[in-house]
Design a protein around this motif. Structure first.
Motif, short mmCIF file in Angstrom:
data_model
loop_
_atom_site.label_atom_id
_atom_site.label_comp_id
_atom_site.label_asym_id
_atom_site.label_seq_id
_atom_site.Cartn_x
_atom_site.Cartn_y
_atom_site.Cartn_z
N ILE A 196 9.30 -1.12 -10.50
CA ILE A 196 8.18 -1.97 -10.89
C ILE A 196 7.05 -1.15 -11.47
O ILE A 196 6.42 -1.54 -12.44
N GLY A 197 6.78 0.01 -10.89
CA GLY A 197 5.77 0.89 -11.43
C GLY A 197 4.36 0.57 -11.01
O GLY A 197 3.41 1.14 -11.53
N ARG A 198 4.18 -0.38 -10.08
CA ARG A 198 2.85 -0.69 -9.58
C ARG A 198 2.84 -0.59 -8.06
O ARG A 198 3.76 -1.06 -7.39
N ALA A 199 1.79 -0.01 -7.54
CA ALA A 199 1.70 0.16 -6.10
C ALA A 199 1.50 -1.18 -5.41
O ALA A 199 0.91 -2.10 -5.96
N ALA A 200 2.02 -1.28 -4.20
CA ALA A 200 1.79 -2.47 -3.40
C ALA A 200 0.32 -2.52 -2.98
O ALA A 200 -0.35 -1.49 -2.88
N THR A 201 -0.18 -3.72 -2.76
CA THR A 201 -1.55 -3.90 -2.30
C THR A 201 -1.54 -4.48 -0.89
O THR A 201 -0.71 -5.32 -0.56
N ILE A 202 -2.46 -4.01 -0.06
CA ILE A 202 -2.57 -4.51 1.30
C ILE A 202 -3.45 -5.75 1.26
O ILE A 202 -4.65 -5.67 0.99
N THR A 203 -2.86 -6.89 1.51
CA THR A 203 -3.59 -8.15 1.38
C THR A 203 -4.05 -8.70 2.72
O THR A 203 -4.93 -9.55 2.76
N MET A 204 -3.46 -8.26 3.83
CA MET A 204 -3.79 -8.86 5.12
C MET A 204 -3.70 -7.81 6.22
O MET A 204 -2.67 -7.17 6.38
N LEU A 205 -4.79 -7.66 6.99
CA LEU A 205 -4.79 -6.75 8.13
C LEU A 205 -4.68 -7.49 9.46
O LEU A 205 -4.61 -6.86 10.51
N ASP A 206 -4.69 -8.82 9.43
CA ASP A 206 -4.48 -9.58 10.66
C ASP A 206 -3.02 -9.41 11.09
O ASP A 206 -2.11 -9.47 10.26
N LEU A 207 -2.81 -9.20 12.37
CA LEU A 207 -1.48 -8.86 12.86
C LEU A 207 -0.54 -10.06 12.84
O LEU A 207 -0.90 -11.17 13.23
#
Length: 689
Positions: free
Chosen positions: A317-328
């Motif tokens: 894909i060539g794009r880094a993943a993004t962290i969208t949620m820190l709620d467990l």
């Protein structure tokens, strides 16, 4: 085929029903264990999905009245909100017959709500006790905000307070409920027994006998205060100091939050343990309410090209993943209940477990391996793929730096609005900085535990750090591609930042040179004249000013990364991977300080660079000129112009810059310099026009 579809539908229905009943049972236990003032619940023994709710507002037009509600838990709970209706139909702008128009009871339509900027409504993270408490507040105010804008008074203008109150009292008296005994003559022994149980727990903790003049109907708060007073008076006489931390943790686990706070005031040594217990109580799946001892918990990430199960294993894909949620979220909720939306409507398609505790970390290893390998494949080219576990060294640093980038992005957007980071924007900045630090700490904790679990990961990190420090060639892009990654390696190895600060800063400045020199792009201003290196005897304030402005974004990232490094290097294991409250406060203050920086002096001091006290300007000027030299030597940029052209443009931009010894006044006409323009030629090595 139809039978198979029906069978699958039945299976999904059973799974959803199981989640509903599991979640509901846990919430009922919490409600009975920690009752809230002004809130009473009556549960039917044979039907947990229907209950009576009695709210007693302490303020507002309905103060001291008991309002009766019926609560029905739908089969799709917690995806759908509970359905709450009011039977004591009082006059209220948001009460229509039995219907209550309240934001927290409204299902969130993610697509429409997120696109319109709406961030309210019900989410699966809301517990029943939170919803009941919000309803209590809803009926305890004199004005209620409306969707159309502006508050609406609860008491209409055509009513006097006396008449409004009289009608409300008549409405409350006119309703009776046989299920819970509302307005019927019932015994209060159950309530009294509950009070006695709470008091006995406090008395058991303090080894104090019940006062003879205290009966079961006494105020629990008054007795609790008496117990706290006696504890404080007998602190030196009791043997609580003989208990070790494990014993105290077992004791604190059995107390409510309020009781635990009282105990920490009476016995200060447990205050730190109290903080750990409070954090641990928040370590639950927001959907199923399962703890980290019952299920694998993690956070949500988004990969641009769809779900993890739908991606071919070799697709790049060539794009880094993004962290969208820190709620467990629990692994069970992700895989079995297909939860793909966070508390605030954030969408994600990758589940990444976190470490939390040694036992939880070991349970999560298999899932961790699959998730990290998948993330590695999505943004690293096939020829650069690393085998497990060395892919850890590439994936987690990217995610950690992503948290810093998101913080800078959020703050830049607020600052560009023209109101800066002060005033009512401070709350948004505070939440963004706390979120970034929390994500950074969780990922670092995971990184450290993986490095200990797999010795080859630790060796690889050590080799990269040694190579960087060992020679100038080891610091160049070909050997150390990402400087942000390098900072995370220092944290994992618990290295002292001051040992690497000077060489790191010099390399960072050298890598930035080509970006402000190049003027080949139409939408980007060129500082090509700064490629001319003046004599050290001349201190160019213009060079200081222009390079600082051109490097503003990079320097903010640098300051934030060093600030994060400094904060979390103190250790985070005692908080289950989470930052301490002190660190959360510190990063907010540091954010404000970083955005107040206006020159190189303040920037480099935040980054702990050893600058001279009084003569920093000539020192930094020399650093910036050396950065140009190092950049050309490392082939980060090429020189497409002659030295005569460079000085001509420097003289045009900064007339006070002294002429070099080889310059002759006639060179302008001799070389036709007045007809040249810096646009068109690029300083980038692979972008020659």
């Amino acid at each position: 085929m139809r039978r198979g579809q029906e069978k699958e539908a039945d299976h999904q229905s059973n799974v959803a029903m199981k989640a509903t009943m599991l979640r509901l049972q846990r919430e009922i236990v919490e409600l009975e264990k920690e009752p809230l003032e002004g809130i009473q619940c009556h549960f039917c023994d044979n039907d947990m999905k229907n209950m009576c709710l009695i709210l007693s507002p302490q303020s507002g037009p309905f103060a001291r009245l008991r309002l009766h509600f019926k609560v029905h838990i739908p089969d799709a709970y917690p995806r759908e909100p509970p359905r709450v209706t009011i039977q004591t139909v009082v006059n209220h702008p948001n009460v229509l017959a039995n219907y209550i128009c309240c934001d927290i009871l409204r299902p969130r339509r993610c697509e429409w709500d997120m696109n319109s900027g709406y961030n309210g409504g019900y989410t699966p993270a809301y517990l029943l006790k939170y919803i009941f408490y919000q309803l209590l507040s809803f009926f305890s105010v004199d004005e209620v905000d409306q969707e159309h804008g502006g508050p609406s008074p609860v008491i209409p203008s055509y009513y006097s307070k006396e008449n409004f109150r009289k009608r409300a009292e008549e409405e409350v008296r006119g309703y009776q409920c046989r299920s819970c005994g509302f307005n019927l003559s019932i015994s209060s022994s159950e309530t009294q027994s509950q009070v006695v149980d709470e008091l006995n727990l406090k008395l058991l903790m303090s080894n104090i006998s019940m006062p003879s003049n205290c009966d079961a109907s006494s105020s629990s708060n008054a007795v609790a205060m008496e117990i706290d007073t006696q504890l404080l008076g007998q602190q030196e006489k009791c043997s609580l100091g003989d208990l070790d931390n494990d014993c105290w943790l077992s004791i604190l686990d059995k107390l409510s939050d309020q009781d635990m706070h009282s105990l920490s005031r009476a016995w200060p040594p447990v205050k730190q343990l109290q903080q750990n217990v409070l954090i641990r109580r928040q370590l639950v799946c927001f959907y199923l309410r399962k703890t980290h001892t019952e299920s694998v918990l993690g956070i949500g990430l988004t990969v641009p090209a769809g779900d993890i199960h739908c991606l071919p294993r070799t697709r790049f894909i060539g794009r880094a993943a993004t962290i969208t949620m820190l709620d467990l979220l629990s692994e069970e909720a992700y895989t079995q209940h297909l939860v793909r939306t966070g508390i605030c409507g954030e969408k994600f398609n990758v589940f990444l477990p976190i470490a939390i505790s040694p036992l939880h970390f070991r349970s999560a290893l298999t899932i961790l391996k699959d998730s990290l390998l998948h993330l590695h494949r999505t943004w690293v080219r096939p020829e650069k793929l690393e085998r497990w576990p060395l892919c850890i060294v590439e994936v987690l640093p990217r995610l950690m730096n992503h948290m810093v980038l998101e913080l800078v992005k959020d703050c830049d957007e607020l600052q560009s609005s023209g109101q800066g980071l002060s005033g009512n924007r401070q709350w948004t900045v505070k939440k963004s900085s706390e979120k970034a630090l929390q994500g950074y700490c969780l990922l670092l904790d995971l990184f450290q535990k993986l490095a200990k679990q797999f010795p080859e990961v630790g060796r690889e990190i050590r080799n990269r750090v040694t190579m960087f420090q060992g020679s100038e060639g080891g610091r160049q892009k070909s050997r150390t591609p990402d400087l942000g990654h390098f900072l995370t390696y220092l944290l994992v190895l618990q290295e002292n930042w001051s040992t690497y600060c000077v060489r790191f800063t010099e390399e960072l400045l050298a890598r930035n040179v080509v970006w402000y020199l190049d003027g080949s792009k139409k939408d980007k201003p060129s500082l090509v004249h700064l490629a001319h290196l003046e004599d050290d005897s001349y201190v160019s304030l213009q060079r200081l000013r222009e390079t600082f402005a051109a490097n503003a974004h990079s320097l903010k990232l640098f300051m934030f990364q060093v600030s994060f490094l400094r904060l979390v290097s103190k250790g985070i294991d005692s908080h289950y991977g989470y930052p301490s409250p002190e660190n959360s406060t510190s990063i907010f203050q540091q954010t404000q300080e970083i955005y107040a920086v206006k020159d190189w002096d303040a920037c480099l001091r935040i980054c702990e660079y050893p600058l001279p006290v009084n003569k920093w300007r000539p020192y930094v000027c020399k650093m910036l000129k050396m950065a140009v030299v190092h950049s050309q030597a490392a082939k980060y940029h090429v020189m497409p112009f002659s030295k005569q052209q460079l000085y001509y443009w420097r003289w045009r931009a900064e007339p006070t810059c002294p002429a070099p010894s080889w310059w002759r006044p006639g060179d302008i006409d001799r070389y036709g310099l007045h007809r040249l323009r810096p646009k068109g030629l690029s300083f980038f090595p692979n972008n020659r026009n």
